[in-house]
Scaffold this active site. Structure first.
Site, PDB file in Angstrom:
ATOM      1  N   PRO A   1       2.441 -12.010   5.981  1.00 55.08           N
ATOM      2  CA  PRO A   1       2.828 -11.217   7.159  1.00 55.08           C
ATOM      3  C   PRO A   1       1.671 -11.115   8.148  1.00 55.08           C
ATOM      4  CG  PRO A   1       3.594 -10.144   5.170  1.00 55.08           C
ATOM      5  CD  PRO A   1       2.749 -11.305   4.731  1.00 55.08           C
ATOM      6  N   CYS A   2       2.011 -11.195   9.448  1.00 54.56           N
ATOM      7  CA  CYS A   2       0.959 -11.346  10.459  1.00 54.56           C
ATOM      8  C   CYS A   2       0.715 -10.102  11.296  1.00 54.56           C
ATOM      9  CB  CYS A   2       1.320 -12.503  11.387  1.00 54.56           C
ATOM     10  SG  CYS A   2       2.879 -12.254  12.268  1.00 54.56           S
ATOM     11  N   GLN A   3       1.365  -8.969  10.999  1.00 48.63           N
ATOM     12  CA  GLN A   3       1.227  -7.797  11.871  1.00 48.63           C
ATOM     13  C   GLN A   3      -0.223  -7.358  12.036  1.00 48.63           C
ATOM     14  OE1 GLN A   3       3.381  -8.135   9.387  1.00 48.63           O
ATOM     15  NE2 GLN A   3       5.329  -7.133   9.782  1.00 48.63           N
TER      16      GLN A   3
END
Length: 650
Positions: free
Chosen positions: A131-133
């Protein structure tokens, strides 16, 4: 950082051979130019016929399966897929069940932290993008990027753990390009070091998916680990860096033969800003309505919104990056001033037509937006086949050298110039709207718990709005005979108008109740919106990371308005460092107030709508540091910060 790693990001002009999409297509089909869907079918047919042994892969953080599709189409055998989100897993399992994809895969719904690979089959390669948040644009706007400080940013450690157990020849790791700047470059160093420690040589580079046949500009960092030689990335197949500058695949080409939508089944585009979409030229967004773009009625400030706010796709170009989620004004919107359908979004992300995305519109959109475009994945997978497994491809496939320069950043700059010209042409062709008279008004209002003001004829609070040509006045009363207790004046340093011909705004209060301070600002904001001058106060003052030339003065009646909170309110209006992250001790020193008293004031100001942030509201802010983005109470019922607290357990 060693020189070979630094060179991953060094770009210098060199003369090189380029990939020909026409040649690639003609070698696997009877066509010279295939759509992404047809390319997937053709390369899958070639791989089935020509690969004589199974190349086994495990996919981590699979999402809806975009990366998995690309590798499966090019001949890799997906043995196991791991994904946390149940809806995403259901999509992959459905497509497996109907016999289209992932025939022999064990598709697992599990948190990667609880995943223990127990696979008898030797695994040759691992793919996945955590996940890139933690590294995203949203994180940067929140005052930096948390990077590996955030729990989500540490998921690469789980990737390392799985790699160490399965010991494949290599792996491919995808993430947002913001990873490079996270923690001032420390995040990428930590990630590279962790992979090197378990024996992998690392190559990484930012690539734009549009350069590989995706009708979408999507810049991503691709990191590849190898037990042998450093991996080389494929040269673009589309765009200015491709052979014969084969054109990018446009949004119109992508959705050309998709069934026309039933507009009654699409979400409505209405509310405060829905009516603006029709005016936005294709390719532009809310910034069309800014002073910098030359709009005669600039209701938004430059860079005050995300780039997809009111973004309307340009049919002759790839769209901007498709997002996983957003509000009702989050684009891309179709050039016909409507939402794209799910089938059209699949095309824009290059999902095959026969790949079913399960769930309602919001869930399906999230799955599509979170995915790696399968066509991009196919090109990366072909490079892996060729370099890691010595597979002879049926076409010449050329690779980028470390020092080779790509054009997508330059192209972005040129595109900005083009859209400025487009905006100017659209503004010149507008019919001049008749000037609307600003009418004096009495507001009888109350403040809600989420800092929205609502009309209430029985309210004790009355704000009188008087609009003159050069000056606006707002006067708040709770008692007809009360005297003025404080006055806030706003004007520009150079004596130029704040908006329209108005040079000065005065906010006057006859009340010492703290929440009435917020009411005054909110009524001013509502008057700006009602008269279609500015969308909100942030649009007047500008996004906090950009300087403005508006000055504030605060005058109060002696001995009437006292206490630390009122002192801090006055100092915030005068503080030129507002909008910068500062240590609490710096605030305390400059405000001449003890740290404990100042913290108490900050908690009180949050209660009346000030968007004060610290490490508890935003992990990317260091402990004991605080950010006050704006000099006025900016929280509202849409604010993400509304549900957060300055106190760890508050």
């Amino acid at each position: 950082m060693r020189e070979e790693e630094i060179n991953q990001l060094s770009f210098f002009d060199t003369k090189v051979n380029k990939n020909s999409y026409k040649e690639i297509c003609s070698k696997i089909s009877d066509e010279e130019s295939l759509s992404p869907d047809d390319f997937g079918k053709a390369i899958k047919k070639w791989a089935t016929k020509n690969l004589d042994k199974s190349i086994n892969i495990v996919a981590l953080f699979s999402g809806a399966g975009g990366l998995d599709i690309g590798f499966s189409d090019t001949g890799f055998s997906l043995v196991e897929s791991v994904e946390l989100e149940e809806k995403f897993v259901q999509t992959m399992m459905h497509n497996q069940m109907i016999g289209k994809y992932f025939a022999d895969a064990n598709i697992t719904c599990k948190d990667i932290r609880q995943y223990e690979p127990n696979i008898a089959t030797p695994i040759d390669f691992i793919i996945g993008g955590p996940p890139c948040q933690s590294f995203s644009a949203a994180g940067r706007r929140a005052a930096g990027v948390a990077g590996t400080k955030d729990n989500r940013g540490n998921l690469f450690e789980e990737y390392v753990r799985v790699l160490e157990k399965l010991k494949p020849k290599g792996f491919l790791f995808e993430n947002v390009y913001g990873l490079l700047g996270a923690e001032k470059g420390e995040s990428i160093k930590k990630i590279v070091a962790a992979f090197k420690e378990i024996g992998y040589n690392i190559s990484y580079r930012i690539l734009d998916a549009a350069d590989y046949g995706v009708p979408q500009h999507r810049e991503r960092i691709i990191l590849v680990g190898s037990k042998g030689n450093l991996f080389k990335f494929p040269k673009p197949t589309h765009g200015p860096d491709s052979h014969d500058e084969f054109p990018h695949y446009s949004a119109h080409q992508a959705i050309l033969n998709v069934d026309k939508p039933d507009n009654d089944k699409l979400p409505l585009i209405n509310g405060r800003f829905g009516h603006l979409l029709e005016e936005v030229p294709t390719g532009l967004n809310y910034s069309f309505f800014t002073e910098k773009m030359g709009h005669p009625n600039p209701i938004f400030a430059w860079r005050s919104k995300f780039s997809d706010f009111l973004y309307k796709a340009d049919p002759i170009k790839p769209i901007r990056t498709l997002k996983a989620s957003g509000g009702q004004y989050t684009g891309p919107f179709h050039w016909e001033n409507r939402h794209f359908t799910i089938e059209e979004l699949k095309r824009l992300q290059t999902f095959p037509d026969d790949y079913k995305i399960l769930g309602n519109r919001a869930i399906a959109s999230k799955q599509i937006g979170n995915s790696v475009p399968p066509q991009f994945a196919r090109m990366l997978a072909l490079s892996v086949l060729n370099q890691f497994f010595n597979v002879n491809l049926p076409f010449e496939f050329n690779y980028l050298e470390e020092v080779e320069k790509l054009s997508f950043r330059k192209l972005k700059s040129e595109k900005t110039d083009h859209y400025f010209q487009k905006a100017a042409a659209a503004i010149d062709s507008r019919k001049e709207n008749p000037k609307k008279e600003i009418v004096n008004k009495i507001y009888k209002v109350e403040l809600t718990n989420n800092f929205k003001i609502k009309s209430n004829p029985k309210s004790e609070v009355e704000v009188r709005f008087k609009a003159a040509n050069k000056k606006w006045n707002f006067e708040l009363n709770r008692n007809e005979n009360a005297k003025e207790l404080y006055r806030i004046e706003l004007r520009k340093i150079k004596n130029s108008p704040l908006f329209l011909s108005v040079n000065e705004v005065q906010l006057i209060s006859n009340s010492s109740i703290l929440t009435d301070y917020t009411v005054l600002w909110k009524v001013f904001e509502q008057a700006l919106a009602e008269n279609h001058i500015k969308a909100d106060l942030i649009q007047l003052f500008g996004y906090y990371q950009y300087s403005n030339d508006i000055v504030f003065s605060f005058t109060k009646a002696e001995n009437e308005i006292t206490g630390n909170v009122w002192k801090v309110l006055e100092l915030i209006l005068a503080d030129n460092s507002i909008g910068q992250i500062k240590n609490i001790n710096q605030f305390a020193t400059s405000y001449d107030i003890s740290k404990s008293n100042l913290l108490t004031c900050f908690y009180e100001l949050r209660k009346i709508g000030f968007e004060i942030r610290n490490s508890n509201t935003n992990p990317e802010i260091s402990e004991n540091e605080y950010l006050i983005p704006y000099r006025f109470p900016s929280l509202n019922h849409f604010s993400v910060q509304l549900k957060k607290s300055l106190q760890a357990h508050g």
